[in-house]
Motif scaffolding. Structure first.
Motif, PDB file in Angstrom:
ATOM      1  N   HIS A 151       0.837  -1.202   0.000  1.00  0.00           N
ATOM      2  CA  HIS A 151       0.000   0.000   0.000  1.00  0.00           C
ATOM      3  C   HIS A 151       0.868   1.246   0.000  1.00  0.00           C
ATOM      4  CE1 HIS A 151      -2.576   3.198   1.647  1.00  0.00           C
ATOM      5  NE2 HIS A 151      -3.551   2.556   1.049  1.00  0.00           N
ATOM      6  N   GLY A 152       0.590   2.144  -0.928  1.00  0.00           N
ATOM      7  CA  GLY A 152       1.306   3.408  -0.967  1.00  0.00           C
ATOM      8  C   GLY A 152       2.350   3.453  -2.067  1.00  0.00           C
ATOM      9  N   TYR A 153       2.549   4.636  -2.605  1.00  0.00           N
ATOM     10  CA  TYR A 153       3.460   4.829  -3.738  1.00  0.00           C
ATOM     11  C   TYR A 153       4.880   4.381  -3.419  1.00  0.00           C
ATOM     12  CZ  TYR A 153       6.557   7.267  -6.948  1.00  0.00           C
ATOM     13  OH  TYR A 153       7.555   7.557  -7.845  1.00  0.00           O
ATOM     14  N   GLU A 154       5.423   4.817  -2.277  1.00  0.00           N
ATOM     15  CA  GLU A 154       6.810   4.520  -1.936  1.00  0.00           C
ATOM     16  C   GLU A 154       7.044   3.011  -1.816  1.00  0.00           C
ATOM     17  OE1 GLU A 154       9.371   6.395  -1.907  1.00  0.00           O
ATOM     18  OE2 GLU A 154       8.282   8.248  -2.317  1.00  0.00           O
ATOM     19  N   ALA A 184       9.293  -1.922  -4.260  1.00  0.00           N
ATOM     20  CA  ALA A 184       9.171  -3.321  -4.681  1.00  0.00           C
ATOM     21  C   ALA A 184       9.385  -3.494  -6.177  1.00  0.00           C
ATOM     22  CB  ALA A 184       7.797  -3.857  -4.288  1.00  0.00           C
ATOM     23  N   LEU A 185       8.690  -2.697  -6.989  1.00  0.00           N
ATOM     24  CA  LEU A 185       8.675  -2.928  -8.429  1.00  0.00           C
ATOM     25  C   LEU A 185       9.823  -2.255  -9.179  1.00  0.00           C
ATOM     26  CD1 LEU A 185       4.856  -2.638  -9.187  1.00  0.00           C
ATOM     27  CD2 LEU A 185       6.186  -4.642  -8.524  1.00  0.00           C
ATOM     28  N   ILE A 186      10.405  -1.203  -8.601  1.00  0.00           N
ATOM     29  CA  ILE A 186      11.513  -0.513  -9.265  1.00  0.00           C
ATOM     30  C   ILE A 186      12.845  -0.854  -8.606  1.00  0.00           C
ATOM     31  CG2 ILE A 186      12.440   1.724  -9.988  1.00  0.00           C
ATOM     32  CD1 ILE A 186       9.786   0.981 -11.314  1.00  0.00           C
ATOM     33  N   ASP A 187      12.970  -0.561  -7.306  1.00  0.00           N
ATOM     34  CA  ASP A 187      14.242  -0.795  -6.613  1.00  0.00           C
ATOM     35  C   ASP A 187      14.590  -2.276  -6.527  1.00  0.00           C
ATOM     36  OD1 ASP A 187      14.115   1.903  -6.317  1.00  0.00           O
ATOM     37  OD2 ASP A 187      13.557   1.895  -4.206  1.00  0.00           O
ATOM     38  N   HIS A 188      13.570  -3.127  -6.370  1.00  0.00           N
ATOM     39  CA  HIS A 188      13.788  -4.577  -6.300  1.00  0.00           C
ATOM     40  C   HIS A 188      13.003  -5.267  -7.416  1.00  0.00           C
ATOM     41  CE1 HIS A 188      15.757  -4.179  -2.378  1.00  0.00           C
ATOM     42  NE2 HIS A 188      14.794  -3.330  -2.058  1.00  0.00           N
ATOM     43  N   GLY A 189      13.052  -4.665  -8.593  1.00  0.00           N
ATOM     44  CA  GLY A 189      12.251  -5.158  -9.713  1.00  0.00           C
ATOM     45  C   GLY A 189      12.530  -6.595 -10.098  1.00  0.00           C
ATOM     46  N   GLU A 190      13.805  -7.023 -10.019  1.00  0.00           N
ATOM     47  CA  GLU A 190      14.154  -8.381 -10.436  1.00  0.00           C
ATOM     48  C   GLU A 190      13.497  -9.420  -9.538  1.00  0.00           C
ATOM     49  OE1 GLU A 190      15.639 -11.154 -12.892  1.00  0.00           O
ATOM     50  OE2 GLU A 190      15.791  -8.976 -13.175  1.00  0.00           O
ATOM     51  N   GLU A 191      13.474  -9.148  -8.226  1.00  0.00           N
ATOM     52  CA  GLU A 191      12.866 -10.096  -7.280  1.00  0.00           C
ATOM     53  C   GLU A 191      11.349 -10.187  -7.458  1.00  0.00           C
ATOM     54  OE1 GLU A 191      15.085  -7.912  -6.580  1.00  0.00           O
ATOM     55  OE2 GLU A 191      16.709  -8.791  -5.401  1.00  0.00           O
ATOM     56  N   PHE A 192      10.741  -9.076  -7.915  1.00  0.00           N
ATOM     57  CA  PHE A 192       9.285  -9.047  -8.067  1.00  0.00           C
ATOM     58  C   PHE A 192       8.848  -9.228  -9.518  1.00  0.00           C
ATOM     59  CE2 PHE A 192       9.777  -7.224  -3.923  1.00  0.00           C
ATOM     60  CZ  PHE A 192       8.617  -7.563  -3.244  1.00  0.00           C
ATOM     61  N   ALA A 193       9.759  -9.691 -10.363  1.00  0.00           N
ATOM     62  CA  ALA A 193       9.441  -9.820 -11.787  1.00  0.00           C
ATOM     63  C   ALA A 193       8.719 -11.118 -12.114  1.00  0.00           C
ATOM     64  CB  ALA A 193      10.723  -9.726 -12.618  1.00  0.00           C
TER      65      ALA A 193
END
Length: 207
Positions: free
Chosen positions: A78-81, A86-95
């Motif tokens: 929940h929330g932009y930050e 999750a999706l940008i800074d740790h994008g590979e883990e959440f891909a």
């Protein structure tokens, strides 16, 4: 033994099993509201205003919390930050992508591609597809030229076309542009891949 007693014992066993399963899963998951057996947290979420429900839960449990939709645990960001992290800074883990058991059972694992695959298979095919599209001009100036060229053709076609479904026979009447607008991106794809621009009335193109 009375049928009602058997039914009560069965329901009790299912209830205990559900509670035990949720208890084991909660040790590995972020905190969240206590779920009801079988139905989970469905009653604690206002389906008419999901955002407001999530906002209230995030204030109580933090920006990352767990909800049970029925018996299925779901981690909510929940929330932009939080989403950005999750999706940008740790994008590979959440891909990764979720499995679709129904399709896997129907296709017996044969159907893969980009849509139905997951895990390493999906990552590899996604990488190959992106690389192929970039080679064809995606994100480069060359494809922008195709789009601009097609936009000029679209404007001209809108001026002269007979494909429109005319609401009224009078001059300047409104009409339905859906067909032309559907042809436009198709022609951009044809121009990029086949290096050939089709007329909107071309039989091969329409087929």
């Amino acid at each position: 033994m009375e049928p009602l007693v058997v039914l009560a014992l069965t329901l009790s066993c299912l209830l205990l099993l559900s509670l035990w399963k949720q208890s084991c899963e909660k040790r590995k998951l972020p905190p969240g509201p206590t779920p009801f057996p079988i139905i989970g947290n469905i009653l604690q979420v206002d389906v008419k205003d999901i955002y407001q429900s999530f906002t209230k839960l995030s204030k109580a449990y933090g920006p990352v919390f767990t909800l049970y939709l029925g018996g299925q645990p779901t981690v909510v960001l929940h929330g932009y930050e939080t989403v950005k992290e999750a999706l940008i800074d740790h994008g590979e883990e959440f891909a990764g992508r979720g499995r679709l058991p129904v399709f896997e059972k129907v296709s017996k694992g044969v159907i893969k591609g980009i849509i139905f695959s997951n895990g390493n298979v999906w990552r590899n095919r996604r990488h190959l597809s992106l690389m192929t599209m970039k080679n064809l001009g995606m994100g480069k100036r060359s494809i922008e030229d195709h789009v601009q060229e097609e936009a000029l053709c679209l404007v001209e076609e809108l001026r002269t076309t007979n494909h429109f479904t005319t609401v009224s026979n009078s001059s300047g009447s409104p009409c339905d542009p859906i067909f032309i607008l559907a042809c436009d991106p198709c022609n951009v794809i044809c121009s990029t891949i086949l290096l050939n621009h089709f007329d909107y009335k071309d039989e091969d193109f329409l087929t």
